[in-house]
Design a protein around this motif. Structure first.
Motif, PDB file in Angstrom:
ATOM      1  N   ARG A 285      -0.351   9.982 -10.433  1.00 40.46           N
ATOM      2  CA  ARG A 285       0.614  10.935  -9.885  1.00 40.46           C
ATOM      3  C   ARG A 285       1.278  10.398  -8.614  1.00 40.46           C
ATOM      4  O   ARG A 285       2.377  10.822  -8.254  1.00 40.46           O
ATOM      5  CB  ARG A 285      -0.078  12.261  -9.584  1.00 40.46           C
ATOM      6  N   LYS A 286       0.584   9.496  -7.912  1.00 34.21           N
ATOM      7  CA  LYS A 286       1.149   8.870  -6.717  1.00 34.21           C
ATOM      8  C   LYS A 286       1.631   7.484  -7.117  1.00 34.21           C
ATOM      9  O   LYS A 286       0.929   6.481  -6.951  1.00 34.21           O
ATOM     10  CB  LYS A 286       0.102   8.794  -5.606  1.00 34.21           C
ATOM     11  N   GLN A 287       2.834   7.428  -7.682  1.00 34.47           N
ATOM     12  CA  GLN A 287       3.313   6.217  -8.364  1.00 34.47           C
ATOM     13  C   GLN A 287       3.340   4.977  -7.471  1.00 34.47           C
ATOM     14  O   GLN A 287       2.923   3.896  -7.885  1.00 34.47           O
ATOM     15  CB  GLN A 287       4.710   6.453  -8.949  1.00 34.47           C
ATOM     16  N   ALA A 288       3.843   5.112  -6.252  1.00 29.83           N
ATOM     17  CA  ALA A 288       3.980   3.939  -5.382  1.00 29.83           C
ATOM     18  C   ALA A 288       2.624   3.309  -5.097  1.00 29.83           C
ATOM     19  O   ALA A 288       2.449   2.089  -5.211  1.00 29.83           O
ATOM     20  CB  ALA A 288       4.677   4.333  -4.080  1.00 29.83           C
ATOM     21  N   ASP A 289       1.655   4.140  -4.726  1.00 30.52           N
ATOM     22  CA  ASP A 289       0.310   3.635  -4.442  1.00 30.52           C
ATOM     23  C   ASP A 289      -0.348   3.102  -5.708  1.00 30.52           C
ATOM     24  O   ASP A 289      -1.010   2.060  -5.676  1.00 30.52           O
ATOM     25  CB  ASP A 289      -0.545   4.749  -3.839  1.00 30.52           C
ATOM     26  N   PHE A 290      -0.139   3.796  -6.830  1.00 32.19           N
ATOM     27  CA  PHE A 290      -0.744   3.365  -8.093  1.00 32.19           C
ATOM     28  C   PHE A 290      -0.228   1.984  -8.498  1.00 32.19           C
ATOM     29  O   PHE A 290      -1.003   1.092  -8.868  1.00 32.19           O
ATOM     30  CB  PHE A 290      -0.448   4.376  -9.198  1.00 32.19           C
ATOM     31  N   VAL A 291       1.084   1.797  -8.426  1.00 26.88           N
ATOM     32  CA  VAL A 291       1.682   0.512  -8.810  1.00 26.88           C
ATOM     33  C   VAL A 291       1.185  -0.606  -7.897  1.00 26.88           C
ATOM     34  O   VAL A 291       0.870  -1.716  -8.359  1.00 26.88           O
ATOM     35  CB  VAL A 291       3.223   0.609  -8.768  1.00 26.88           C
ATOM     36  N   LYS A 292       1.103  -0.327  -6.607  1.00 23.72           N
ATOM     37  CA  LYS A 292       0.619  -1.334  -5.659  1.00 23.72           C
ATOM     38  C   LYS A 292      -0.798  -1.775  -6.000  1.00 23.72           C
ATOM     39  O   LYS A 292      -1.108  -2.977  -6.032  1.00 23.72           O
ATOM     40  CB  LYS A 292       0.665  -0.766  -4.234  1.00 23.72           C
ATOM     41  N   GLN A 293      -1.681  -0.810  -6.296  1.00 21.52           N
ATOM     42  CA  GLN A 293      -3.062  -1.145  -6.624  1.00 21.52           C
ATOM     43  C   GLN A 293      -3.178  -1.742  -8.023  1.00 21.52           C
ATOM     44  O   GLN A 293      -4.074  -2.544  -8.286  1.00 21.52           O
ATOM     45  CB  GLN A 293      -3.947   0.095  -6.501  1.00 21.52           C
ATOM     46  N   LEU A 294      -2.279  -1.338  -8.919  1.00 19.48           N
ATOM     47  CA  LEU A 294      -2.285  -1.899 -10.269  1.00 19.48           C
ATOM     48  C   LEU A 294      -1.967  -3.389 -10.239  1.00 19.48           C
ATOM     49  O   LEU A 294      -2.566  -4.180 -10.980  1.00 19.48           O
ATOM     50  CB  LEU A 294      -1.268  -1.156 -11.139  1.00 19.48           C
ATOM     51  N   GLN A 295      -1.027  -3.772  -9.380  1.00 17.04           N
ATOM     52  CA  GLN A 295      -0.635  -5.183  -9.274  1.00 17.04           C
ATOM     53  C   GLN A 295      -1.642  -5.998  -8.477  1.00 17.04           C
ATOM     54  O   GLN A 295      -1.719  -7.220  -8.639  1.00 17.04           O
ATOM     55  CB  GLN A 295       0.751  -5.285  -8.632  1.00 17.04           C
TER      56      GLN A 295
END
Length: 317
Positions: A285-295
């Motif tokens: 739900r927190k896309q920016a943080d999720f994408v950062k941690q995903l990468q």
């Protein structure tokens, strides 16, 4: 739109093979978040819930010209519809978290150099392991290998496993009239560990009873942690020189047990934190943080320690 997008992410959580694949998924999430939020439209479910509540209230209103049976049917219908609406909202919201978790776990696994294996029969694989290692000979029902990851392709091959089983306990009670009654309670238990193919390392076990000979080191700390059984005391003493004893006591004390068979396949029981699914997961739900941690997914410290253990054994056996 969101449902289709989540379906794509779920497919990526299964099919992604490399960091490049994860980066592509991350960009896909960013593009989607620019035009839509990760939130379902629950308008119909909310309206249904309100109408169900209204039906329940009206069924208790004395001025309503309804029969007893009609009031009961309104109450039953209102209750069922209300619960169905709540469940619908919860399931749709939970699907966002579940798919985000699956995708992040995949990224963690890729970063750790391991790959989820879906091509095995959990029940049949458990039967195979049960015939080799006593660790898997437990439980009353439901025994199966629920997950496994393959790793160590370029070094020592290993398999991470998650083993599930159910213990059934029977309780007996007697009433005032002397009549006995039996009831059962069930508890589900998980064990985690690693299967490793070594070469010429089939003469020592730790906290396992494969061999008849026992061996103790001069270190009390080591002896408290590990009960060594061996093919011969000479082999055990040769492997567990002072440097190896110190390393096992200080660096590898996370080992719960180590069992080896005649073909030098070792089975380690290890803490559950060795598994990718045990890491803390960010929220989709927190896309920016999720994408950062995903990468840039977190490492699995316990898995890195286990890899160091395998390297250490190969150097000293």
């Amino acid at each position: 739109m969101l449902k289709a997008h989540l379906g794509e992410l779920k497919a990526h959580a299964i099919m992604a093979k490399s960091k490049d694949d994860i980066d592509k998924v991350a960009q896909h999430i960013l593009r989607f978040s620019q035009r839509s939020a990760y939130k379902f439209n629950h308008s119909l479910a909310i309206v249904g819930f309100v109408l169900a509540g209204l039906a329940l209230l009206l069924s208790f209103w004395a001025q309503m010209d309804l029969s007893y049976e009609q009031r009961n049917w309104m109450r039953i219908g209102g209750f069922v519809i209300g619960i169905a609406c709540i469940v619908n909202i919860w399931l749709r919201s939970a699907s966002i978290k579940s798919i985000g978790d699956q995708l992040y776990v995949r990224a963690v696994a890729i970063n750790a150099g391991i790959e989820r294996d879906y091509s095995f029969d959990g029940k049949a694989y458990w039967h195979e392991l049960k015939s080799i290692f006593p660790l898997f000979n437990c439980g009353d029902e439901g025994q199966k290998i629920t997950k496994r990851y393959l790793g160590g392709v370029d070094s020592t091959p290993f398999t991470l496993f998650e083993f599930k089983y159910v213990n059934v306990t029977t309780h007996y009670t007697t009433d005032n009239n002397g009549n006995s009654r039996a009831s059962q309670s069930k508890s589900t238990i998980y064990k985690y560990g690693m299967l490793v193919q070594f070469t010429h390392f089939n003469y020592i076990s730790l906290n396992a009873k494969r061999f008849s000979e026992k061996w103790d080191s001069a270190s009390r700390t080591f002896n408290k942690l590990f009960k060594v059984r061996c093919a011969t005391e000479i082999q055990a003493a040769k492997f567990f020189n002072p440097k190896v004893v110190l390393a096992f006591a200080d660096n590898f004390n996370f080992i719960k047990s180590m069992d080896v068979n005649a073909q030098s396949v070792a089975c380690f029981e290890l803490p559950k934190s060795i598994f990718p699914s045990q890491v803390k997961k960010p929220s989709l739900r927190k896309q920016a943080d999720f994408v950062k941690q995903l990468q840039h997914p977190m490492q699995i410290p316990m898995l890195e320690n286990a890899k160091n253990l395998l390297h250490f054994i190969n150097q000293n056996k």
